[in-house]
Structures are given as structure tokens and as C-alpha cells.
Design an enzyme around this catalytic site. Structure first.
Site, PDB file in Angstrom:
ATOM      1  N   ARG A 273       0.945  -1.336   0.007  1.00 56.95           N
ATOM      2  CA  ARG A 273       0.153   0.038   0.006  1.00 56.95           C
ATOM      3  C   ARG A 273       0.993   1.320  -0.125  1.00 56.95           C
ATOM      4  O   ARG A 273       1.968   1.123   0.497  1.00 56.95           O
ATOM      5  CB  ARG A 273      -1.016   0.112   1.126  1.00 56.95           C
ATOM      6  CG  ARG A 273      -1.967  -1.052   1.323  1.00 56.95           C
ATOM      7  CD  ARG A 273      -3.243  -0.432   0.025  1.00 56.95           C
ATOM      8  NE  ARG A 273      -4.378  -1.390   0.085  1.00 56.95           N
ATOM      9  CZ  ARG A 273      -4.626  -2.393  -0.578  1.00 56.95           C
ATOM     10  NH1 ARG A 273      -3.645  -2.836  -1.343  1.00 56.95           N
ATOM     11  NH2 ARG A 273      -5.594  -3.168  -0.561  1.00 56.95           N
ATOM     12  N   GLU A 302      -4.292   7.647  -4.614  1.00 63.95           N
ATOM     13  CA  GLU A 302      -4.513   6.811  -5.952  1.00 63.95           C
ATOM     14  C   GLU A 302      -5.906   7.397  -6.300  1.00 63.95           C
ATOM     15  O   GLU A 302      -6.855   7.350  -5.465  1.00 63.95           O
ATOM     16  CB  GLU A 302      -4.684   5.190  -5.551  1.00 63.95           C
ATOM     17  CG  GLU A 302      -3.252   4.701  -5.358  1.00 63.95           C
ATOM     18  CD  GLU A 302      -3.272   3.129  -5.067  1.00 63.95           C
ATOM     19  OE1 GLU A 302      -4.207   2.460  -5.337  1.00 63.95           O
ATOM     20  OE2 GLU A 302      -2.208   2.777  -4.610  1.00 63.95           O
ATOM     21  N   HIS A 321      -1.647   0.694  -9.761  1.00 68.27           N
ATOM     22  CA  HIS A 321      -2.361  -0.381  -8.957  1.00 68.27           C
ATOM     23  C   HIS A 321      -2.754  -1.560  -9.615  1.00 68.27           C
ATOM     24  O   HIS A 321      -3.981  -1.705  -9.800  1.00 68.27           O
ATOM     25  CB  HIS A 321      -3.310   0.351  -7.943  1.00 68.27           C
ATOM     26  CG  HIS A 321      -3.588  -0.839  -6.784  1.00 68.27           C
ATOM     27  ND1 HIS A 321      -3.889  -0.086  -5.602  1.00 68.27           N
ATOM     28  CD2 HIS A 321      -3.244  -2.090  -6.731  1.00 68.27           C
ATOM     29  CE1 HIS A 321      -4.167  -1.103  -4.747  1.00 68.27           C
ATOM     30  NE2 HIS A 321      -3.779  -2.281  -5.427  1.00 68.27           N
TER      31      HIS A 321
HETATM   32  O1  3PY Z   1      -6.565  -7.122  -3.297  1.00 68.39           O
HETATM   33  C1  3PY Z   1      -5.783  -6.119  -3.010  1.00 68.39           C
HETATM   34  O2  3PY Z   1      -5.858  -5.686  -1.916  1.00 68.39           O
HETATM   35  C2  3PY Z   1      -4.980  -5.426  -3.890  1.00 68.39           C
HETATM   36  O3  3PY Z   1      -4.626  -4.222  -3.755  1.00 68.39           O
HETATM   37  C3  3PY Z   1      -4.792  -5.981  -5.122  1.00 68.39           C
HETATM   38  O4  3PY Z   1      -3.581  -5.121  -5.696  1.00 68.39           O
END
Ligand code: 3PY
Length: 357
Positions: A273, A302, A321
């Protein structure tokens, strides 16, 4: 109890994931039948059809239709439902739960990370929560390898040279990068994604695999991975990969002090993250060549604005992402989420519960 009768979807999921969903047992769920049809809300029209079809076999399904999904539509449709397949990264909080009312018993996200869910708010109301780890491991791990190569071999900078007509053909010293072969790779967070990355690295002939996290993992033996402190990992690794969940402990763990401990030749890859890193500190580390390069699938915020300082850096590979953005991963996540909802409503263990009530 509800029945799950879509054998082809069940069969496909079981076949696809029998190795990674060992606790999945369709016959058990199919054995528990009743006439009650639960009301389930699916919060995005883009949730794959296979999952919707599965839910529709035994539930009355309402689907939010707007794109991009509008919170107001979800809030209008959520009152009185028994379960929700939460198909967006929208905040799942008191507002949603209060609007849904007391019928709501089960929610599954369609993601592995659940940092956008107010878990205490769900627990207070005894709402079960499922999510979709495991099926995200492989696509995210593949992408991690891609980012390691892209950052170490200067893909973004190379592209800029083409655009700026500064491509040099006469030098043996131009655009030299670093190999994965022979390198020390350090993974922060050795859960499912971390281990899938380790698995993929087996063919790369690396020198050493290090990992850190809350605990030493017995599975690490299989990958010949050594448990070390965060500090040691930073100091020793050529590639430092963030693959841990975002928690109060991991928030901004990659700060100025952390980047200062890394080698000037090291490469930072973040598939976890954005908030795992202090982004200003990351920018400075890249700009000042405290570290060599970064490959980022996640960042803050994002979407990242196109005038964000990170976007000015030739040594920063940034993608929007895309960790689980494959056809197969998306369908798998949707199917697991649908099963979580159905199983929760049936009073059976979810495939992947986020917590136990
Ligand atoms: O599944 C998730 O939490 C994601 O961030 C996929 O990239």
C-alpha cells in the site's frame, strides 16, 4: 440454510483453486439447503458474471449499476439486505452499516487488503467479513518481479531517452542497471504474497533471500529464506520489496531513516500500500540517489496526480495499482467473495474470513 447448486461454477473454482483453497468443500455447502432466499447487494456492475450467477442461484441479487460506482446508489440499495459483495474500494464504515440496518449479517470484499474497512464498526454489529487473499498472491507476485526488472533495468528512464531523442548507441556505460541474478532480495511481509514472490524468485539464481515481519515463518525453510530484523534487511538487500498489509505498525515504516539505511545501489519495490512509505522521503531518496530506483504499484493518493513530484523522477517506475488486474485474478476474487457471502449466510465458515466473531 441456503443451497449452492451451480455445479459448473463451483467445479471451475474448485479445479482452479483446489491447491490454494484446501478448505473449500462444495458438497458440504450443497448439503445444507433451505427455502430461504437471502437478499444480497453487489456494489459494482463490473463484478464478473460467474460470481453474480452463483449468487443468483440461491439469493435475490441487487446490483449497483452506475459507473463509476456512486456511493449514493449503494446507500439507496443497501437497506434491508442480508449480505453484500463489496466490489469497490469505497469506505465501508458506520454510514453503510447504519443505512443497511439490522438485517445485514455478512460482507465480503473483492480484495485482499481491507484497510478501507472499519473493522471495529462491523465487529460491534456482529457482521461477518470476508476478503480474498490467496487468489491475489500469484498475480501480485508476477507483477513484483516485473517491477524489480523494470526499476533495476531503468525502463522508465529508457523510455524518456527515446521520447527526448537522447538515445546513445556508442557507449558501453550508458543506462547500466542491476541484475536479479546474484542479488540479495529482502521481502518485508512474508505472508501469501511474500511467499509467492519467493517462489517465483527460485529460478532467478539470487544470492540470498531475506524476510522480515511480525514473526518468523515455518514456510520460509521451503524457500531458503532467512528471517532478519528490518534494519538488517534494509542494510543488506539489493532489492527491498514491501509486501505487507497496511497497519498502524507498518504505516510509513519506509521513512527517511529507513531509506538512509539502504544501499545506494538498492531498488525499492512497493506492491503493498502507498502509505507503507513516507512518499516525500521516498521522493528525496530517489532524487538524491540515496537509493538507485523504485518500482511502485501503489502510492498515495490513488489515482496519483500527474503533477506529483514522483512523476518527475526518471528512476521511478510507476504503474496504476495493477496488482490483481488480470482476467483470471478478477474472476477468482469475485468467486471467492461470492462464496464468502453464501457461506456466511449459510452459517458455514467462509473461504477467507477477515476475523472470527
Ligand atoms: O487485493 C488487494 O488488496 C489489492 O490491492 C490488489 O492489488
Amino acid at each position: 440454510m441456503i443451497s449452492i447448486t451451480n455445479r459448473s461454477v463451483l467445479g471451475r473454482l474448485f479445479k482452479l483453486n483446489s491447491a490454494i483453497l484446501p478448505q473449500f468443500n462444495p458438497s458440504k455447502t450443497m448439503a445444507s439447503q433451505s427455502d430461504k432466499r437471502f437478499k444480497v447487494l453487489v456494489t459494482s456492475p463490473e463484478v464478473p458474471k460467474a460470481a453474480i450467477d452463483l449468487l443468483k442461484k440461491s439469493c435475490d441479487v441487487t446490483i449497483c449499476e452506475t459507473l463509476p460506482p456512486e456511493r449514493s446508489e449503494m446507500l439507496k440499495k443497501v437497506p434491508g439486505v442480508d449480505g453484500v459483495l463489496w466490489g469497490t474500494y469505497d469506505k465501508l464504515n458506520d454510514e453503510v452499516l447504519d443505512t443497511a440496518g439490522e438485517t445485514l449479517k455478512v460482507i465480503s470484499t473483492m480484495s485482499s487488503g481491507i484497510d478501507y474497512v472499519d473493522q471495529p464498526a462491523l465487529k460491534r454489529r456482529k457482521v461477518q467479513l470476508g476478503h480474498t487473499p490467496v487468489v491475489v498472491n500469484e498475480p501480485v507476485a508476477e507483477l513484483t518481479i516485473a517491477l524489480m526488472v523494470a526499476a533495476a533495468r531503468r525502463f522508465h528512464e529508457g523510455r524518456l531517452h527515446i521520447e527526448n531523442e537522447t538515445w546513445i548507441t556508442w557507449s558501453h556505460k550508458w543506462m547500466l542497471g542491476y541484475d536479479i541474478k546474484g542479488s540479495t532480495v529482502g521481502i518485508v511481509g512474508f505472508g501469501g504474497i511474500g511467499q509467492s514472490i519467493a517462489q517465483r524468485l527460485q529460478g532467478y539464481e539470487i544470492k540470498e533471500l531475506l524476510y522480515t515481519g511480525r514473526n518468523e515463518k515455518p514456510e520460509a525453510k521451503k524457500y531458503n529464506a532467512k528471517y532478519v530484523s528490518f534494519d538488517e534487511l534494509l542494510k543488506t538487500s539489493d532489492f527491498v520489496i514491501a509486501a505487507c498489509p497496511l497497519t498502524p505498525e507498518t504505516k510509513e515504516m519506509f521513512n527517511e531513516a529507513a531509506f538512509n539505511k539502504m544501499k545506494p545501489t538498492s531498488i525499492f519495490v512497493n506492491v503493498a500500500r502507498g502509505q507503507i512509505a513516507d512518499q516525500k522521503a521516498l521522493y528525496n531518496a530517489l532524487k538524491n540517489h540515496t537509493i538507485f530506483a523504485a518500482g511502485l504499484d501503489v502510492m498515495t493518493p490513488e489515482p496519483l496526480p500527474k503533477d506529483d513530484p514522483l512523476m518527475t523522477l526518471p528512476n521511478c517506475v510507476i504503474i496504476p495499482h495493477l496488482g490483481t488486474a488480470t482476467e483470471k485474478a478478477t474472476e477468482n476474487m469475485a468467486l471467492v467473495a461470492a462464496h464468502n457471502v453464501l457461506r456466511g449466510l449459510a452459517g458455514e465458515p467462509m473461504i477467507s474470513p477477515a476475523y472470527q466473531l
